[in-house]
Design a protein around this motif. Structure first.
Motif, PDB file in Angstrom:
ATOM      1  N   HIS B 101       0.841  -1.377   0.031  1.00  0.00           N
ATOM      2  CA  HIS B 101      -0.134   0.070   0.164  1.00  0.00           C
ATOM      3  C   HIS B 101       0.757   1.371   0.019  1.00  0.00           C
ATOM      4  O   HIS B 101       0.241   2.612  -0.104  1.00  0.00           O
ATOM      5  CB  HIS B 101      -0.996   0.533   1.418  1.00  0.00           C
ATOM      6  CG  HIS B 101      -1.704  -0.711   1.570  1.00  0.00           C
ATOM      7  ND1 HIS B 101      -3.063  -1.430   0.421  1.00  0.00           N
ATOM      8  CD2 HIS B 101      -2.109  -2.269   1.658  1.00  0.00           C
ATOM      9  CE1 HIS B 101      -4.115  -2.111   0.138  1.00  0.00           C
ATOM     10  NE2 HIS B 101      -2.943  -2.841   1.150  1.00  0.00           N
ATOM     11  N   GLY B 105      -0.424   5.161   1.185  1.00  0.00           N
ATOM     12  CA  GLY B 105      -1.235   4.529   1.281  1.00  0.00           C
ATOM     13  C   GLY B 105      -1.542   4.556  -0.251  1.00  0.00           C
ATOM     14  O   GLY B 105      -2.944   4.797  -0.494  1.00  0.00           O
ATOM     15  N   SER B 121      -5.888   2.979  -4.327  1.00  0.00           N
ATOM     16  CA  SER B 121      -5.514   4.035  -3.281  1.00  0.00           C
ATOM     17  C   SER B 121      -6.225   4.370  -2.354  1.00  0.00           C
ATOM     18  O   SER B 121      -7.655   3.992  -2.245  1.00  0.00           O
ATOM     19  CB  SER B 121      -5.035   5.390  -4.023  1.00  0.00           C
ATOM     20  OG  SER B 121      -5.106   6.805  -2.883  1.00  0.00           O
ATOM     21  N   TYR B 122      -6.462   4.626  -0.723  1.00  0.00           N
ATOM     22  CA  TYR B 122      -6.734   4.650   0.011  1.00  0.00           C
ATOM     23  C   TYR B 122      -7.767   6.672  -0.020  1.00  0.00           C
ATOM     24  O   TYR B 122      -8.669   6.534   0.776  1.00  0.00           O
ATOM     25  CB  TYR B 122      -6.643   4.890   1.060  1.00  0.00           C
ATOM     26  CG  TYR B 122      -5.445   3.184   2.216  1.00  0.00           C
ATOM     27  CD1 TYR B 122      -6.365   2.534   2.589  1.00  0.00           C
ATOM     28  CD2 TYR B 122      -4.353   3.349   2.546  1.00  0.00           C
ATOM     29  CE1 TYR B 122      -5.956   1.380   2.224  1.00  0.00           C
ATOM     30  CE2 TYR B 122      -4.182   2.264   3.122  1.00  0.00           C
ATOM     31  CZ  TYR B 122      -4.317   1.739   2.852  1.00  0.00           C
ATOM     32  OH  TYR B 122      -4.183   0.099   3.581  1.00  0.00           O
ATOM     33  N   HIS B 123      -7.479   6.936  -0.932  1.00  0.00           N
ATOM     34  CA  HIS B 123      -7.307   8.676  -1.176  1.00  0.00           C
ATOM     35  C   HIS B 123      -8.297   8.620  -2.138  1.00  0.00           C
ATOM     36  O   HIS B 123      -8.547   9.691  -2.730  1.00  0.00           O
ATOM     37  CB  HIS B 123      -5.978   8.759  -1.287  1.00  0.00           C
ATOM     38  CG  HIS B 123      -5.639   8.948  -0.328  1.00  0.00           C
ATOM     39  ND1 HIS B 123      -5.454   8.684   1.248  1.00  0.00           N
ATOM     40  CD2 HIS B 123      -4.258   8.151  -0.383  1.00  0.00           C
ATOM     41  CE1 HIS B 123      -4.553   8.612   1.636  1.00  0.00           C
ATOM     42  NE2 HIS B 123      -3.847   8.053   0.715  1.00  0.00           N
ATOM     43  N   LEU B 127     -13.205   4.407  -1.168  1.00  0.00           N
ATOM     44  CA  LEU B 127     -12.473   4.243   0.574  1.00  0.00           C
ATOM     45  C   LEU B 127     -12.697   4.786   1.250  1.00  0.00           C
ATOM     46  O   LEU B 127     -12.751   5.236   2.446  1.00  0.00           O
ATOM     47  CB  LEU B 127     -10.928   3.403   0.112  1.00  0.00           C
ATOM     48  CG  LEU B 127     -10.656   2.124  -0.901  1.00  0.00           C
ATOM     49  CD1 LEU B 127      -9.770   1.517  -0.710  1.00  0.00           C
ATOM     50  CD2 LEU B 127     -11.624   1.312   0.442  1.00  0.00           C
ATOM     51  N   ARG B 128     -12.752   5.724   1.011  1.00  0.00           N
ATOM     52  CA  ARG B 128     -12.370   7.563   2.198  1.00  0.00           C
ATOM     53  C   ARG B 128     -13.844   7.178   2.971  1.00  0.00           C
ATOM     54  O   ARG B 128     -13.871   7.843   3.940  1.00  0.00           O
ATOM     55  CB  ARG B 128     -12.553   8.777   0.957  1.00  0.00           C
ATOM     56  CG  ARG B 128     -10.954   8.950   1.122  1.00  0.00           C
ATOM     57  CD  ARG B 128     -10.544   9.742   0.238  1.00  0.00           C
ATOM     58  NE  ARG B 128     -11.225  11.684   1.238  1.00  0.00           N
ATOM     59  CZ  ARG B 128     -11.941  12.380   1.173  1.00  0.00           C
ATOM     60  NH1 ARG B 128     -11.984  12.983  -0.209  1.00  0.00           N
ATOM     61  NH2 ARG B 128     -12.422  13.543   2.237  1.00  0.00           N
ATOM     62  N   PHE B 135     -12.047  -1.586   6.898  1.00  0.00           N
ATOM     63  CA  PHE B 135     -10.909  -1.608   6.666  1.00  0.00           C
ATOM     64  C   PHE B 135      -9.982  -2.872   8.388  1.00  0.00           C
ATOM     65  O   PHE B 135      -9.678  -4.224   8.163  1.00  0.00           O
ATOM     66  CB  PHE B 135      -9.741  -0.327   6.716  1.00  0.00           C
ATOM     67  CG  PHE B 135      -9.715   0.509   6.246  1.00  0.00           C
ATOM     68  CD1 PHE B 135      -9.912   0.539   5.216  1.00  0.00           C
ATOM     69  CD2 PHE B 135     -10.768   1.688   6.371  1.00  0.00           C
ATOM     70  CE1 PHE B 135     -10.275   1.455   3.644  1.00  0.00           C
ATOM     71  CE2 PHE B 135     -11.446   2.832   5.566  1.00  0.00           C
ATOM     72  CZ  PHE B 135     -11.088   2.546   4.980  1.00  0.00           C
ATOM     73  N   ILE B 165      -5.355   4.017   8.904  1.00  0.00           N
ATOM     74  CA  ILE B 165      -5.399   4.471   7.596  1.00  0.00           C
ATOM     75  C   ILE B 165      -6.510   5.483   7.817  1.00  0.00           C
ATOM     76  O   ILE B 165      -6.500   6.801   6.893  1.00  0.00           O
ATOM     77  CB  ILE B 165      -6.204   3.118   7.327  1.00  0.00           C
ATOM     78  CG1 ILE B 165      -5.089   1.885   6.788  1.00  0.00           C
ATOM     79  CG2 ILE B 165      -6.907   3.700   5.738  1.00  0.00           C
ATOM     80  CD1 ILE B 165      -5.834   0.436   6.712  1.00  0.00           C
ATOM     81  N   ARG B 166      -7.036   5.914   8.271  1.00  0.00           N
ATOM     82  CA  ARG B 166      -8.416   6.249   8.666  1.00  0.00           C
ATOM     83  C   ARG B 166      -7.180   8.099   8.871  1.00  0.00           C
ATOM     84  O   ARG B 166      -7.790   9.059   7.925  1.00  0.00           O
ATOM     85  CB  ARG B 166      -9.216   6.744   9.854  1.00  0.00           C
ATOM     86  CG  ARG B 166     -10.428   6.344   9.420  1.00  0.00           C
ATOM     87  CD  ARG B 166     -11.326   7.297   8.521  1.00  0.00           C
ATOM     88  NE  ARG B 166     -11.996   6.822   7.451  1.00  0.00           N
ATOM     89  CZ  ARG B 166     -12.937   5.796   7.611  1.00  0.00           C
ATOM     90  NH1 ARG B 166     -14.003   5.501   8.190  1.00  0.00           N
ATOM     91  NH2 ARG B 166     -13.488   5.685   6.644  1.00  0.00           N
ATOM     92  N   GLN B 169      -5.935   9.004   5.418  1.00  0.00           N
ATOM     93  CA  GLN B 169      -6.831   9.124   4.320  1.00  0.00           C
ATOM     94  C   GLN B 169      -7.115  11.266   4.759  1.00  0.00           C
ATOM     95  O   GLN B 169      -7.355  11.540   3.681  1.00  0.00           O
ATOM     96  CB  GLN B 169      -8.138   8.374   5.065  1.00  0.00           C
ATOM     97  CG  GLN B 169      -7.924   7.827   4.288  1.00  0.00           C
ATOM     98  CD  GLN B 169      -9.246   6.831   3.999  1.00  0.00           C
ATOM     99  OE1 GLN B 169     -10.480   6.323   5.018  1.00  0.00           O
ATOM    100  NE2 GLN B 169      -9.286   5.519   3.357  1.00  0.00           N
TER     101      GLN B 169
END
Lengths: 216, 192
Positions: B101, B105, B121-123, B127-128, B135, B165-166, B169
Motif C-alpha cells: 500500500h 497509502g 489508493s486509500y484516497h 474507500l474514503r 478496513f 488508515i483513517r 486519509q
C-alpha cells in the motif's frame, strides 16, 4: 653388560620434558582453535535450504521489515518462522511459476510445512527469549549480523556462552534506542559510551549474569 | 597393565565430550519434525473450534468490525483514537501494509513495483467513504489478491492500523480549516 643409555640420552631426556610440555600446549591450542573454528561453530557457513531464500533480496532489496515474517519476535521467546501462507501472500502473484519456488507451492498445496535447516541452534539447556532483548533495545543485527547483506542465511556469531556473557556483563556497549532495534545499518548518533550508559539507565537494563538466568 | 588403563582415561573423556544428549534433548519443541504424523509436524494443530478460557469472541464489533449487519463506523469499546494509538497503528502499518500500500497509502509499495497487482489508493472516494470497520474486515478476511492478515496481526493492532488508515486519509485530503489555530499561526510564521 653394556649400558642401555649412552651419555647422549641425557639430552634426549631433557628435551623430551620440554618437548612434552610443548606438545601438550600445542595440542590444547590446536583443539581450542578447532573448537572455535567454523568447522565446529558454523560461523559464516551458509546452510543448504529447501529454497535458497535471500534475506538480502527481501530486506535490502524490497525493504520488508523483519517483523513482516518473524511476527512473534516482540511478544514471545521464539521470533517465529513464517508459515508458507506468508510466502504466498506475495508469491501467489509474483514469481508464481518460478521453478525455484516450487517447494513453497508444493507446501501450500499439501499443507506439509517446508523443512528449513535451522541456522541458529542454541543448546536446549539454554533459555533464550527474543522479546525481552528487542524490547530493551538490543538490535537484531547485534546478534544476527547484517542479515540484509546475506544472500543465504548464515550465523554471524559463535553463540558461545562467553559471547552471551560479553554483552550481559556490559550491555552499554551494544544497546541502542528502541526505535532503531530493527534497523539494519544502524550507527549510533552519538558516542556509544555516552549513549549506551544513558540507555541502560533509561531502559532499566540489568546486568544479568547469574547462571540461572539462562540455565533455568 | 596399569599404564595402559591410564591411557584410556583421556580417550574416554574425549569421546564422552562429544555427546550432544543435553544439547539436543529427546523431546519435541515447536516446529520440530516427527514422523508420526502425515504432515511431518511434531506439534498438533488445535481441534477446530477450540477456544481458550476467557477468549470467546462474542463482540461482533470488536472481532468482525460489524454492528448489526453493517460495518462499524466507530472503534469498538475500549479503544481510544489518541496519539499513542495512532502512532502504534503507524508502526504496525509500516511493517505489514507498506510493502503493497505504500507509506502514504497510494497503493504504490515496493512489492507493487515488482509486479504485484496494485491495490486501490486509500484516497479514492469509495474507500474514503467506507466505515472504519471495513478496513478491519479486509485485514481480517482478506480482499481480492490480499490474503488475510489475521494470523500475523493481533486484533488490537488491526484496529490501530484501521485508525491510522483513517488518519492517512485525512492527511491527504486536509484543508486549512482542519488545522488548529496554533498550527496555522506556525505555518504562517514558517513562510516568512
Amino acid at each position: 653388560m653394556a649400558q642401555i643409555f649412552r651419555p647422549s640420552a641425557n639430552l634426549l631426556a631433557k628435551s623430551s620434558i620440554v618437548g612434552g610440555a610443548i606438545l601438550v600446549a600445542a595440542l590444547g591450542f590446536g583443539l581450542d582453535t578447532l573448537f572455535r573454528s567454523p568447522y565446529n561453530t558454523n560461523v559464516r557457513v551458509a546452510r543448504d535450504q529447501p529454497v535458497p531464500f535471500s534475506h538480502k533480496h527481501h530486506v535490502a532489496g524490497i525493504g520488508i521489515d523483519c517483523r513482516y515474517c518473524h511476527t512473534s519476535v516482540e511478544k514471545a521467546a521464539f521470533a517465529g518462522i513464517p508459515p508458507t501462507e506468508t510466502c504466498m501472500s506475495c508469491h501467489s502473484q509474483i514469481w508464481s511459476d518460478a521453478p525455484m519456488l516450487e517447494p513453497v507451492r508444493e507446501s501450500f498445496r499439501s499443507g506439509k510445512p517446508l523443512q528449513w535447516t535451522r541456522v541458529h541452534d542454541l543448546p536446549q539447556f539454554v533459555y533464550f527469549n527474543h522479546s525481552i532483548h528487542v524490547t530493551k533495545g538490543m538490535g537484531c543485527a547485534v546478534c544476527h549480523g547484517r542479515v540484509d547483506q546475506m544472500p543465504l542465511m548464515y550465523q554471524e556469531n559463535t553463540l558461545f556462552m562467553e559471547w552471551c556473557l560479553d554483552c550481559h556483563r556490559q550491555p552499554e556497549k551494544y544497546i541502542r534506542p528502541k526505535d532503531k532495534v530493527f534497523e539494519m545499518g544502524y550507527k549510533p548518533a552519538e558516542d556509544q559510551s555516552v549513549l549506551g550508559a544513558r540507555l541502560v539507565q533509561e531502559y532499566k537494563v540489568r546486568k544479568l549474569t547469574d547462571c540461572a538466568v539462562c540455565h533455568r | 597393565m596399569r599404564n595402559k588403563a591410564l591411557l584410556l582415561i583421556p580417550a574416554v573423556a574425549a569421546l564422552t565430550a562429544c555427546r550432544q544428549d543435553m544439547h539436543d534433548q529427546p523431546k519435541f519443541k515447536g516446529l520440530q519434525v516427527s514422523g508420526l504424523w502425515t504432515n511431518g509436524q511434531a506439534v498438533r494443530p488445535l481441534v477446530e473450534g477450540t477456544i481458550a478460557r476467557g477468549r470467546l469472541r462474542q463482540d461482533p464489533h470488536k472481532f468482525a468490525g460489524k454492528t448489526g449487519d453493517v460495518f462499524a463506523a466507530t472503534l469498538p469499546a475500549g479503544y481510544k483514537a489518541d496519539k499513542a494509538f495512532l502512532l502504534h497503528g503507524q508502526r504496525r502499518y509500516n511493517i505489514y501494509c507498506t510493502p503493497c500500500h505504500g507509506m502514504a497509502g497510494y497503493g504504490d509499495g515496493m512489492v507493487v513495483s515488482r509486479g504485484f497487482k496494485a491495490p486501490p489508493s486509500y484516497h479514492i472516494d469509495r474507500l474514503r467513504n467506507q466505515p472504519v470497520g471495513y478496513f478491519f474486515d479486509v485485514m481480517t478476511n482478506g480482499y481480492g489478491v490480499m490474503v488475510s492478515y489475521a494470523s500475523r496481526i493481533p486484533v488490537d493492532d488491526r484496529w490501530a492500523i484501521a485508525a491510522y488508515i483513517r488518519a492517512l486519509q485525512l492527511s491527504q485530503n486536509a484543508t486549512l480549516a482542519d488545522v488548529s489555530e496554533a498550527d496555522r499561526a506556525k505555518m504562517a510564521g514558517g513562510r516568512n
